[in-house]
Design a protein around this motif. Sequence first.
Motif, PDB file in Angstrom:
ATOM      1  N   SER A   1      -3.964  -0.578   2.126  1.00 36.61           N
ATOM      2  CA  SER A   1      -3.994   0.270   3.326  1.00 36.61           C
ATOM      3  C   SER A   1      -3.312  -0.381   4.523  1.00 36.61           C
ATOM      4  O   SER A   1      -3.777  -0.275   5.649  1.00 36.61           O
TER       5      SER A   1
ATOM      6  N   GLY B   1       4.544   7.968   8.080  1.00 37.40           N
ATOM      7  CA  GLY B   1       4.537   6.859   7.137  1.00 37.40           C
ATOM      8  C   GLY B   1       5.547   5.783   7.451  1.00 37.40           C
ATOM      9  O   GLY B   1       5.779   4.877   6.640  1.00 37.40           O
TER      10      GLY B   1
ATOM     11  N   PRO C   1       0.803  -1.231   0.000  1.00 35.41           N
ATOM     12  CA  PRO C   1       0.000   0.000   0.000  1.00 35.41           C
ATOM     13  C   PRO C   1       0.833   1.276   0.000  1.00 35.41           C
ATOM     14  O   PRO C   1       0.475   2.255  -0.670  1.00 35.41           O
ATOM     15  N   ALA C   2       1.931   1.285   0.757  1.00 41.13           N
ATOM     16  CA  ALA C   2       2.742   2.498   0.859  1.00 41.13           C
ATOM     17  C   ALA C   2       3.776   2.629  -0.254  1.00 41.13           C
ATOM     18  O   ALA C   2       4.519   3.607  -0.299  1.00 41.13           O
ATOM     19  N   SER C   3       3.845   1.651  -1.166  1.00 37.61           N
ATOM     20  CA  SER C   3       4.839   1.687  -2.239  1.00 37.61           C
ATOM     21  C   SER C   3       4.519   2.804  -3.231  1.00 37.61           C
ATOM     22  O   SER C   3       3.381   2.947  -3.673  1.00 37.61           O
ATOM     23  N   LYS C   4       5.538   3.571  -3.575  1.00 36.40           N
ATOM     24  CA  LYS C   4       5.383   4.684  -4.506  1.00 36.40           C
ATOM     25  C   LYS C   4       6.023   4.371  -5.854  1.00 36.40           C
ATOM     26  O   LYS C   4       6.733   3.375  -6.015  1.00 36.40           O
TER      27      LYS C   4
ATOM     28  N   SER D   1      -3.122   9.223  -8.872  1.00 39.38           N
ATOM     29  CA  SER D   1      -3.126   7.941  -8.176  1.00 39.38           C
ATOM     30  C   SER D   1      -4.515   7.674  -7.620  1.00 39.38           C
ATOM     31  O   SER D   1      -5.317   8.593  -7.416  1.00 39.38           O
TER      32      SER D   1
ATOM     33  N   SER E   1       0.297   4.946  -5.339  1.00 34.76           N
ATOM     34  CA  SER E   1       0.132   4.043  -4.202  1.00 34.76           C
ATOM     35  C   SER E   1       0.075   2.624  -4.744  1.00 34.76           C
ATOM     36  O   SER E   1      -0.261   2.404  -5.906  1.00 34.76           O
ATOM     37  N   GLY E   2       0.428   1.666  -3.903  1.00 36.39           N
ATOM     38  CA  GLY E   2       0.453   0.292  -4.355  1.00 36.39           C
ATOM     39  C   GLY E   2       1.442   0.054  -5.473  1.00 36.39           C
ATOM     40  O   GLY E   2       1.322  -0.907  -6.231  1.00 36.39           O
TER      41      GLY E   2
ATOM     42  N   GLU F   1      -6.533   5.190  -4.577  1.00 36.44           N
ATOM     43  CA  GLU F   1      -6.392   4.281  -3.438  1.00 36.44           C
ATOM     44  C   GLU F   1      -7.760   4.044  -2.815  1.00 36.44           C
ATOM     45  O   GLU F   1      -8.540   4.987  -2.623  1.00 36.44           O
TER      46      GLU F   1
END
Length: 452
Positions: A349, A380, A98-101, A135, A120-121, A137
Amino acid sequence: MNKKRVAALAAACLVAAGLLSSCGRQEKPQETSLTETTTAPPDFDSWSSAYEEYMLSVVAGGDNLEGYKYEPEECRFGIIDLDNSGVPELLISEGEYPASKVNIYIYDGYNVKSAGSAGSGGEIRYEPEKGRLYSYELLEDSELYQETRVAYMFTGDEVVKTWQGTTRTADESIVPVGCEEDYGDKVTYLSGETETDAAEYRRLYEENIPADDETFGRNGFKFDRDNIISVCENGVVSAGTEESTAEQNTEGYAFDGEIDAAARDAYKKVLTDYYNSADSTPESVFSFAYIDGDDVPELLVAESDSRSSGVRIYTFGEDGAVLACTAGEYGVVGYAEKEGIILNTYSGSGVTSITVYKLENGAATVVWEGTEITNYDDGGNETGKEYEAAGVSVTKEEFDSQYGQYSALNLKYNTDDGEKGADAYGYELTDENIEAALGTASEEITGEITVI
């Protein structure tokens, strides 16, 4: 003005200034000698070698420009000219969590530089050659579905956030919430942190979110030495849904088994109906696998390559073709061949939900469920994990022990190399491929089939 062009103009001015300083009245020679310095003009044509050098350094264990190390096996990369400047950008998807950019890098004629990150994702959507990004989410629990869309503009130097829109609803049936109609009090609309009405939200959405977009992220090239060298030295400038230009080993993953006439007819109808429905997408693919213990393969239909897209698994028996379950994400699902085990995972998430199915006698039943919850602070940063099994809080050791009896199986995935982290593999969902795969009189799959 684009920084790439500014750099070129500045270099030209330096040269001009040097020429002007040599004209005019002669001065008395000085006692001390001066060392003449020059600045070379930017070389924008060297972007491919610059990106190659940078990525090879990162793969070898060097730091990236974000100040932390990548996990190369989790990454995907692409080279795309986002703003039609003539010098493409390097995009690297960090992972599928989820936090991958998606980190975006530019080449300014001298060095590779970070322009920022978005998405995200591990995915970002972009309008080709226009510099507009956004993006999406989805956060969900048992009572609320929150969708967040963030719009960005790539200026040539950096990624700038321009708008954030959020919708919240308790009605799962209208997710994703569209802008084409007013759902009344079923939906709460926010622009930034300010609540607004449907009409204003629609106006801002249409102003900031491009209608024609493409996705970059998990459909990029695998982040390894062979692909980096091949892509950069061959000048590939769009990842899209292309296969890597490095040689892929797909031998053994193309289905070459037998399907009897009754199963072929049933599966052909399933695929034709799905192809003609509103659910199919240009990224939909189909394949076959022996999941349960009989000699009739299952039909796997990957809905698309987006994070929320699962794989529809059909089995054939006395009742014909039956949808046993839908499992996986990014159009990828894991299974234990001939053992009937299907592994469904979905991450979003900070929550990874796992459902294990057992396929037998034409039906898929749940045999285990677990949840891994990752907690983050306001910055984060990960602060710890929680675990649940069958709805009960457990320790990590208990979770690993229960899940391990399934994850330790010899799992295969419907991907181009059979591994979890690769791209979904299959036959492109077209009338021609359906006919070639299932419409012949032979009990073997024959015909020309387009593989993506």
